[in-house]
Design a protein around this motif. Structure first.
Motif, PDB file in Angstrom:
ATOM      1  N   LEU A  52      47.337  30.494  80.790  1.00 49.05           N
ATOM      2  CA  LEU A  52      47.199  29.043  80.928  1.00 49.05           C
ATOM      3  C   LEU A  52      47.717  28.556  82.273  1.00 49.05           C
ATOM      4  CD1 LEU A  52      48.271  27.935  77.337  1.00 49.05           C
ATOM      5  CD2 LEU A  52      45.947  28.079  78.256  1.00 49.05           C
ATOM      6  N   SER A  53      48.761  29.210  82.775  1.00 48.87           N
ATOM      7  CA  SER A  53      49.313  28.804  84.073  1.00 48.87           C
ATOM      8  C   SER A  53      48.327  29.063  85.208  1.00 48.87           C
ATOM      9  CB  SER A  53      50.626  29.544  84.345  1.00 48.87           C
ATOM     10  OG  SER A  53      50.386  30.920  84.653  1.00 48.87           O
ATOM     11  N   LEU A  54      47.361  29.961  84.985  1.00 51.50           N
ATOM     12  CA  LEU A  54      46.362  30.282  86.005  1.00 51.50           C
ATOM     13  C   LEU A  54      45.115  29.410  85.907  1.00 51.50           C
ATOM     14  CD1 LEU A  54      46.522  34.188  85.729  1.00 51.50           C
ATOM     15  CD2 LEU A  54      47.589  32.757  87.496  1.00 51.50           C
ATOM     16  N   CYS A  55      44.970  28.678  84.792  1.00 52.70           N
ATOM     17  CA  CYS A  55      43.770  27.885  84.547  1.00 52.70           C
ATOM     18  C   CYS A  55      43.913  26.474  85.109  1.00 52.70           C
ATOM     19  CB  CYS A  55      43.497  27.776  83.045  1.00 52.70           C
ATOM     20  SG  CYS A  55      43.038  29.315  82.237  1.00 52.70           S
ATOM     21  N   PRO A  56      42.833  25.908  85.637  1.00 50.45           N
ATOM     22  CA  PRO A  56      42.862  24.473  85.977  1.00 50.45           C
ATOM     23  C   PRO A  56      43.151  23.657  84.713  1.00 50.45           C
ATOM     24  CG  PRO A  56      40.874  25.537  86.822  1.00 50.45           C
ATOM     25  CD  PRO A  56      41.533  26.526  85.915  1.00 50.45           C
ATOM     26  N   PRO A  57      43.795  22.497  84.846  1.00 53.12           N
ATOM     27  CA  PRO A  57      44.164  21.712  83.660  1.00 53.12           C
ATOM     28  C   PRO A  57      42.999  21.452  82.703  1.00 53.12           C
ATOM     29  CG  PRO A  57      45.266  20.826  85.576  1.00 53.12           C
ATOM     30  CD  PRO A  57      44.342  21.897  86.084  1.00 53.12           C
ATOM     31  N   GLY A  58      41.816  21.185  83.246  1.00 53.03           N
ATOM     32  CA  GLY A  58      40.682  20.882  82.383  1.00 53.03           C
ATOM     33  C   GLY A  58      40.193  22.057  81.570  1.00 53.03           C
ATOM     34  N   ASP A  59      40.567  23.278  81.966  1.00 56.67           N
ATOM     35  CA  ASP A  59      40.129  24.483  81.251  1.00 56.67           C
ATOM     36  C   ASP A  59      41.139  24.971  80.219  1.00 56.67           C
ATOM     37  OD1 ASP A  59      37.765  24.601  82.620  1.00 56.67           O
ATOM     38  OD2 ASP A  59      38.369  26.205  83.991  1.00 56.67           O
ATOM     39  N   ARG A  60      42.314  24.366  80.183  1.00 54.48           N
ATOM     40  CA  ARG A  60      43.384  24.961  79.386  1.00 54.48           C
ATOM     41  C   ARG A  60      43.147  24.852  77.885  1.00 54.48           C
ATOM     42  NH1 ARG A  60      48.088  22.746  83.430  1.00 54.48           N
ATOM     43  NH2 ARG A  60      47.688  24.295  85.057  1.00 54.48           N
ATOM     44  N   ALA A  61      42.582  23.726  77.425  1.00 53.74           N
ATOM     45  CA  ALA A  61      42.308  23.618  75.992  1.00 53.74           C
ATOM     46  C   ALA A  61      41.273  24.651  75.567  1.00 53.74           C
ATOM     47  CB  ALA A  61      41.825  22.206  75.653  1.00 53.74           C
TER      48      ALA A  61
ATOM     49  N   GLY B  73      36.170  29.669  60.936  1.00 59.22           N
ATOM     50  CA  GLY B  73      37.303  29.457  61.829  1.00 59.22           C
ATOM     51  C   GLY B  73      37.025  29.740  63.295  1.00 59.22           C
ATOM     52  N   PHE B  74      35.758  29.694  63.713  1.00 58.04           N
ATOM     53  CA  PHE B  74      35.415  29.977  65.106  1.00 58.04           C
ATOM     54  C   PHE B  74      34.572  28.845  65.675  1.00 58.04           C
ATOM     55  CE2 PHE B  74      36.111  34.053  63.052  1.00 58.04           C
ATOM     56  CZ  PHE B  74      36.959  34.684  63.948  1.00 58.04           C
ATOM     57  N   THR B  75      34.842  28.483  66.924  1.00 61.96           N
ATOM     58  CA  THR B  75      34.072  27.439  67.593  1.00 61.96           C
ATOM     59  C   THR B  75      33.006  28.071  68.484  1.00 61.96           C
ATOM     60  OG1 THR B  75      35.655  27.381  69.411  1.00 61.96           O
ATOM     61  CG2 THR B  75      35.994  25.822  67.618  1.00 61.96           C
ATOM     62  N   THR B  76      31.878  27.397  68.606  1.00 66.98           N
ATOM     63  CA  THR B  76      30.772  27.955  69.380  1.00 66.98           C
ATOM     64  C   THR B  76      30.347  27.025  70.516  1.00 66.98           C
ATOM     65  OG1 THR B  76      29.191  26.986  67.821  1.00 66.98           O
ATOM     66  CG2 THR B  76      29.885  29.268  67.415  1.00 66.98           C
TER      67      THR B  76
ATOM     68  N   HIS C  16      35.525  16.680  61.748  1.00 65.44           N
ATOM     69  CA  HIS C  16      35.078  18.040  61.438  1.00 65.44           C
ATOM     70  C   HIS C  16      36.228  18.994  61.755  1.00 65.44           C
ATOM     71  CE1 HIS C  16      32.900  21.869  61.949  1.00 65.44           C
ATOM     72  NE2 HIS C  16      32.003  21.349  61.139  1.00 65.44           N
ATOM     73  N   PRO C  17      36.366  20.087  61.013  1.00 68.49           N
ATOM     74  CA  PRO C  17      37.454  21.038  61.301  1.00 68.49           C
ATOM     75  C   PRO C  17      37.480  21.527  62.744  1.00 68.49           C
ATOM     76  CG  PRO C  17      36.516  21.526  59.161  1.00 68.49           C
ATOM     77  CD  PRO C  17      35.648  20.447  59.757  1.00 68.49           C
ATOM     78  N   ASP C  18      36.303  21.664  63.401  1.00 65.25           N
ATOM     79  CA  ASP C  18      36.296  22.073  64.808  1.00 65.25           C
ATOM     80  C   ASP C  18      37.091  21.101  65.662  1.00 65.25           C
ATOM     81  OD1 ASP C  18      34.865  24.364  64.497  1.00 65.25           O
ATOM     82  OD2 ASP C  18      33.051  23.667  65.510  1.00 65.25           O
ATOM     83  N   SER C  19      36.928  19.804  65.399  1.00 64.25           N
ATOM     84  CA  SER C  19      37.656  18.796  66.174  1.00 64.25           C
ATOM     85  C   SER C  19      39.157  18.928  65.951  1.00 64.25           C
ATOM     86  CB  SER C  19      37.194  17.393  65.772  1.00 64.25           C
ATOM     87  OG  SER C  19      35.822  17.211  66.024  1.00 64.25           O
ATOM     88  N   PHE C  20      39.545  19.178  64.716  1.00 60.14           N
ATOM     89  CA  PHE C  20      40.961  19.310  64.393  1.00 60.14           C
ATOM     90  C   PHE C  20      41.559  20.510  65.107  1.00 60.14           C
ATOM     91  CE2 PHE C  20      44.715  20.003  61.747  1.00 60.14           C
ATOM     92  CZ  PHE C  20      45.138  18.708  61.493  1.00 60.14           C
ATOM     93  N   ARG C  21      40.860  21.645  65.086  1.00 56.71           N
ATOM     94  CA  ARG C  21      41.364  22.838  65.767  1.00 56.71           C
ATOM     95  C   ARG C  21      41.477  22.604  67.268  1.00 56.71           C
ATOM     96  NH1 ARG C  21      38.086  25.645  61.727  1.00 56.71           N
ATOM     97  NH2 ARG C  21      36.279  25.545  63.102  1.00 56.71           N
TER      98      ARG C  21
ATOM     99  N   PHE D 174      49.084  18.895  57.242  1.00 54.61           N
ATOM    100  CA  PHE D 174      48.393  17.617  57.361  1.00 54.61           C
ATOM    101  C   PHE D 174      46.877  17.753  57.301  1.00 54.61           C
ATOM    102  CE2 PHE D 174      46.658  14.260  60.262  1.00 54.61           C
ATOM    103  CZ  PHE D 174      46.816  13.205  59.372  1.00 54.61           C
ATOM    104  N   PHE D 175      46.356  18.906  57.698  1.00 52.18           N
ATOM    105  CA  PHE D 175      44.899  19.067  57.783  1.00 52.18           C
ATOM    106  C   PHE D 175      44.207  18.671  56.485  1.00 52.18           C
ATOM    107  CE2 PHE D 175      41.163  21.703  56.829  1.00 52.18           C
ATOM    108  CZ  PHE D 175      40.300  21.222  57.798  1.00 52.18           C
ATOM    109  N   TYR D 176      44.716  19.084  55.352  1.00 49.74           N
ATOM    110  CA  TYR D 176      44.033  18.827  54.079  1.00 49.74           C
ATOM    111  C   TYR D 176      44.008  17.336  53.752  1.00 49.74           C
ATOM    112  CZ  TYR D 176      44.406  23.830  53.883  1.00 49.74           C
ATOM    113  OH  TYR D 176      44.294  25.159  54.199  1.00 49.74           O
TER     114      TYR D 176
END
Length: 216
Positions: free
Chosen positions: A59-68, A96-99, A166-171, A197-199
């Motif tokens: 994460l320290s090597l990534c630009p801020p916009g790429d860290r999430a 449990g995977f985002t695409t 949607h769960p993707d947004s929460f993750r 809290f998710f549930y």
């Protein structure tokens, strides 16, 4: 883990994303990010502490916009790196995977996130927040525990605002929130609270979400 095993783990993760419909740009981005993570992890033995330190270095090597996005990729890749088949099966079973590309701003300290909330005048909290805290109160939680949970959940809801229910947004919001927390103990505490809290969040959305037509 030997380099060839990590290469196999990365290929397996990317094949799964491909089978779930991820486009070529997403797969290329994840390959680039995780190949860098594998380089950091080279010759290290499996384990949470080693992986966490390697992710922090990534994460320290990534630009801020790429860290999430990098955080999401690293989280999903973890059990491939461990070769934990049972965990992978459980994650796959609950989708449990985002695409898609993760483009949620994530930078600065937790205090700066709270300041942004204050500057924006954000107060649009769904009913799930009061229901969750009320349930904890009924179960005997004291004021300090309720305050701690509220202090961590409100910024999470701020990051979630405007995104699909949607769960993707929460993750994705969890991954962004973790980048604002300064130490591993704070991140671990937040993850426990977020899982609780998710549930409530998924079950008790805003009225506008409840009124929206369901997909056919």
């Amino acid at each position: 883990m030997p380099q060839d095993k990590m290469d196999d783990a990365l290929d397996a993760y990317l094949r799964l994303l491909d089978s779930k419909g991820a486009d070529a740009g997403v797969i290329a981005y994840r390959r680039r990010i995780l190949a860098r993570l594998n380089q950091i992890l080279r010759s290290q033995r499996g384990g949470t502490d080693i992986y966490r330190a390697a992710v922090d270095a990534l994460l320290s090597l990534c630009p801020p916009g790429d860290r999430a996005g990098a955080m999401t990729a690293a989280r999903e890749y973890y059990y491939f790196w461990l070769d934990d088949v049972k965990k992978l099966a459980a994650l796959n079973a609950r989708d449990g995977f985002t695409t898609h590309h993760i483009r949620l701003p994530a930078h600065g300290s937790f205090e700066s996130l709270q300041q942004r909330m204050l500057s924006d005048g954000f107060s649009s909290y769904p009913p799930s927040l009061d229901i969750y805290l009320g349930q904890l109160y009924e179960l005997g939680s004291d004021e300090s525990m309720l305050a701690e949970r509220g202090e961590l959940i409100r910024p999470l809801l701020y990051l979630l605002h405007g995104h699909p229910h949607h769960p993707d947004s929460f993750r994705t919001a969890i991954d962004a929130m973790l980048l604002h927390l300064g130490d591993s103990q704070a991140r671990d505490t937040f993850l426990i609270i977020a899982r609780e809290f998710f549930y409530y969040w998924i079950s008790f959305p805003d009225a506008g979400v409840r009124a929206a037509p369901r997909p056919a």
